[in-house]
Design an enzyme around this catalytic site. Structure first.
Site, PDB file in Angstrom:
ATOM      1  N   SER A 120      -0.034   0.297 -22.338  1.00 18.46           N
ATOM      2  CA  SER A 120      -1.412   0.650 -21.717  1.00 18.46           C
ATOM      3  C   SER A 120      -2.013   1.917 -22.471  1.00 18.46           C
ATOM      4  O   SER A 120      -3.181   2.247 -22.256  1.00 18.46           O
ATOM      5  CB  SER A 120      -1.349   0.606 -20.352  1.00 18.46           C
ATOM      6  OG  SER A 120      -0.742   1.796 -19.883  1.00 18.46           O
ATOM      7  N   PRO A 180       2.259   5.219   1.152  1.00 19.94           N
ATOM      8  CA  PRO A 180       2.530   5.245   2.538  1.00 19.94           C
ATOM      9  C   PRO A 180       1.560   6.243   3.026  1.00 19.94           C
ATOM     10  O   PRO A 180       0.384   6.865   2.359  1.00 19.94           O
ATOM     11  CB  PRO A 180       3.939   6.193   2.156  1.00 19.94           C
ATOM     12  CG  PRO A 180       3.655   6.857   0.973  1.00 19.94           C
ATOM     13  CD  PRO A 180       2.956   5.549   0.211  1.00 19.94           C
ATOM     14  N   GLY A 181       1.494   6.157   4.417  1.00 17.04           N
ATOM     15  CA  GLY A 181       0.616   6.918   5.304  1.00 17.04           C
ATOM     16  C   GLY A 181      -0.816   6.617   5.273  1.00 17.04           C
ATOM     17  O   GLY A 181      -1.737   7.234   5.538  1.00 17.04           O
ATOM     18  N   GLY A 218      -1.943   3.696   7.262  1.00 18.31           N
ATOM     19  CA  GLY A 218      -2.128   3.204   8.601  1.00 18.31           C
ATOM     20  C   GLY A 218      -1.607   1.500   8.510  1.00 18.31           C
ATOM     21  O   GLY A 218      -1.956   0.861   9.449  1.00 18.31           O
ATOM     22  N   LYS A 229      -5.504   2.843 -11.146  1.00 22.89           N
ATOM     23  CA  LYS A 229      -5.880   3.665 -12.328  1.00 22.89           C
ATOM     24  C   LYS A 229      -7.059   4.259 -12.195  1.00 22.89           C
ATOM     25  O   LYS A 229      -7.438   5.352 -12.326  1.00 22.89           O
ATOM     26  CB  LYS A 229      -5.752   3.083 -13.516  1.00 22.89           C
ATOM     27  CG  LYS A 229      -4.032   2.656 -13.959  1.00 22.89           C
ATOM     28  CD  LYS A 229      -4.147   1.873 -15.311  1.00 22.89           C
ATOM     29  CE  LYS A 229      -2.648   1.887 -15.888  1.00 22.89           C
ATOM     30  NZ  LYS A 229      -2.697   0.954 -16.956  1.00 22.89           N
ATOM     31  N   GLY A 257       0.835  -1.098  -0.008  1.00 25.95           N
ATOM     32  CA  GLY A 257      -0.016   0.110   0.000  1.00 25.95           C
ATOM     33  C   GLY A 257       0.970   1.503   0.018  1.00 25.95           C
ATOM     34  O   GLY A 257       2.036   1.318   0.460  1.00 25.95           O
TER      35      GLY A 257
END
Length: 650
Positions: free
Chosen positions: A552, A209-210, A212, A595, A207
């Site tokens: 993409s 940062p920041g 939890g 995205k 995940g």
């Protein structure tokens, strides 16, 4: 004294080896001198006792020179069986033998006495040192280890302990319960279920940062320890370490994570161990975490070799120590050191690793041993909730709109709290307030903080883009780590000065794969429009010069050129991702979940993704409408038709 006897021995008349005895008087003097030397060596009394034991006393006192020579032989050679009376010719030879034996004895005794003197001197020195050490130790025991200087330093430390500042803002607002962590409902359930099981699993948390990750892991251990089925005790340790700052020596001289062995010579081991050359194992953080959690933040930054060593510990649940200085037969080795070397240190813990890297960048062997949990980026509404909760715990008031403003400039809960803290300090400074409850954080405070931090909005105002449509411009979607973003792609097309000799230009900084997408788009456009792109001068540009690592952006590039060639405007609240094949099919791509999140943050209301990525689409994507497409024909219908039929995200 012995040296004087040796000199005296050399001065005896006729005592030299080749000196001939000319008369009986000379022999008598030599014999008398030799008895005198023996008396000096043994002493008169001891010489008499020695002669008595060897049955030579009467001979020694005889006036017969031959008998006295026999007595000399018995005393010097310690042989009481010598009885043969020597002839006058034989006496000089016997006296030379006796003389040589006495000389050798005196020389040997001189060396022995010198050596004994040195030994006695050394023993005296050692004895004096030992007495001095005992006295020093007794003085220390009586007076203690303290002196005026050490007591002064202790007093200074005690004084420092009395000075306390307020806790940091982050400590005050840090969640203490799982329900205080905003968002991440699915991730929190997964974390609790994997730790609360009778057989807890090692976990990797992905995940941005920041959001939890660390706090959730700490609280999850507290919650799991309350369950009856869990193996965690109430006081189970939670050991936190950062992989970006963790350093170790490949020679295992220093390894704070796994532990190391202190060399008794080079590493300053305890004095008693250093003096006896005993190595001392030092258990690491994995042993500190025994029975609990080892939380390894940014595990993707950990040295690959150290990761492999950690895997071995996870398998064995024990750390092994080795040292060439360890002697298992040494009786001076303490039991605990012997146990560490022979059995190792226990390291039965649950590993929770957190990372902001993509899963493909993590050690496959590590991933195979861990359950994987994904924490999602925070949406503006969740950031607002975090700001409101932080303000409540700080006991400050917020002016209407402050939380919403902060949510536009960050997607990290930690950053949002830091911005609030900065604004709080600014408000206190501006108003001079002394009571926390009287502090009101105004919109002007947060605006000033944003200017000082040079921040730009993460979220665009949708009102500015919803009604706008432009020719040759479209938003593609990209992803970096766990954060999605929009990529602005534009194209212009002009009829070529000569049919079939048009030029196609594309900025090279976007990468070779993006350039290949342009050529694929040319083939698709000829099929769907009947126009040859060679009849146009076409220039495609990725705004900002960003590099596109994959294919993409193929569909987005195709739409931009199509719009430019035909002059059809594209709504600017639409974003699209997908690879384009030369047959016009929309192929799947990676990072669709992120995205879609990035499109929402950028103010998009409509997102087109490949049909084969349908499992990557959130079940209830808030704020955006997601369409699944299989071909370029479906894309054109959705983007340019007046009525668009929405394809269910599920």
């Amino acid at each position: 004294m012995l040296k004087k006897l040796l000199k005296k021995l050399n001065k005896i008349p006729g005592s030299k080896l080749h000196e001939k005895l000319d008369n009986e008087e000379a022999v008598r003097r030599q014999v008398t001198a030799l008895f005198g030397i023996l008396s000096s060596i043994y002493g008169p009394d001891k010489l008499v006792l020695r002669a008595g034991k060897l049955d030579a006393l009467s001979m020694m006192r005889s006036s017969d020179v031959a008998l006295r020579v026999i007595a000399l032989q018995r005393i010097v050679f310690e042989n009481p069986t010598i009885e043969e009376r020597p002839t006058p010719e034989r006496i000089p030879e016997i006296l030379n033998e006796v003389e040589e034996a006495i000389a050798n004895f005196l020389a040997r005794k001189t060396v022995e006495e010198d050596l004994e003197k040195r030994v006695n001197d050394r023993m005296q020195e050692k004895h004096e040192d030992y007495i001095k050490e005992i006295r020093t130790q007794l003085v220390k025991e009586q007076s203690g280890p303290e002196n005026a200087q050490t007591l002064k330093k202790f007093a200074q430390l005690e004084k420092l302990e009395t000075v306390k500042l307020a806790k940091s803002t982050y400590e005050l607002v840090r969640p203490q319960q799982m329900d205080q962590i905003v968002g991440q409902e699915q991730a929190k359930r997964a974390l609790l279920s994997k730790l609360g099981s009778p057989f807890p699993q090692h976990i990797l948390i992905y995940g941005p940062p920041g959001v939890g990750k660390t706090t959730a892991a700490r609280i999850a251990l507290q919650e799991a320890a309350k369950l009856a089925a869990t193996p965690f005790a109430d006081d189970a340790p939670f050991i936190e370490v950062d992989g970006t700052t963790l350093r170790w020596d490949p020679r295992d001289i220093t390894n704070p994570l796994l532990g190391s062995v202190h060399d008794p010579i080079y590493q300053g081991a305890r004095r008693d161990f250093a003096e006896t050359a005993i190595p001392e194992p030092k258990p690491g953080l994995v042993t500190d975490a025994h029975g609990g959690i080892l939380f390894l933040d940014e595990i993707g930054e950990l040295d690959p070799v150290l990761q492999n060593k950690l895997l071995k510990v996870l398998e064995d649940k024990r750390v092994r120590f080795e040292s060439p200085y360890y002697d298992p037969d040494d009786q001076n080795v303490p039991k605990y050191i012997q146990k560490l070397f022979e059995e190792g240190a226990p390291a039965d813990f649950i590993l929770i690793g957190a990372t902001t890297r993509d899963p493909s960048e993590i050690n496959p062997a590590l991933r195979s041993r861990c359950a994987e949990i994904y924490f999602e980026p925070l949406v503006p509404e969740q950031v607002e909730e975090i700001v409101a909760g932080a303000a409540e715990r700080l006991q400050v008031n917020l002016e209407s709109g402050v939380a919403k403003t902060i949510s536009k400039y960050t997607i990290e809960g930690r950053k949002a709290v830091n911005l609030l803290s900065d604004a709080h300090g600014l408000a206190v400074y501006r108003t001079g307030a002394t009571d926390a409850e009287s502090v009101l954080i105004a919109e002007q405070d947060i605006e000033e903080v944003l200017r000082m931090n040079r921040l730009v909005p993460y979220v665009q105002d949708k009102e500015q883009s919803e009604a706008r449509a432009e020719v040759g411009k479209i938003f593609g979607l990209g992803v970096a780590g766990f954060l999605g973003s929009t990529i602005e792609i534009e194209a212009v097309a002009f009829p070529a000065t000569e049919a079939g000799k048009g030029r196609l230009r594309f900025n090279d900084t976007a990468g070779s794969m993006a350039k290949d997408s342009v050529f694929n788009a040319a083939a698709v456009l000829r099929r769907i429009t009947g126009k040859d792109i060679q009849d146009f001068d076409v220039h495609v540009n990725v705004v900002g010069g960003g590099r596109i690592d994959g294919p993409s952006a193929g569909v987005a590039i195709t739409l931009a050129i199509y719009s430019a060639m035909l002059g059809k405007p594209i709504p600017q609240d639409v974003a699209i991702t997908g690879e384009i094949s030369i047959q016009g099919k929309v192929k799947p791509v990676g990072g669709v979940f992120e995205k879609i999140f990035g499109a929402r943050q950028a103010g998009m209301t409509t997102v087109l993704v490949p049909y084969d990525n349908r499992r990557d689409v959130p079940s209830n994507p808030e704020g955006v409408t997601v369409h699944l497409v299989k071909t370029i024909d479906e894309v054109l219908q959705l983007v340019f038709a007046e009525q668009v039929e929405t394809i269910a995200a599920s």
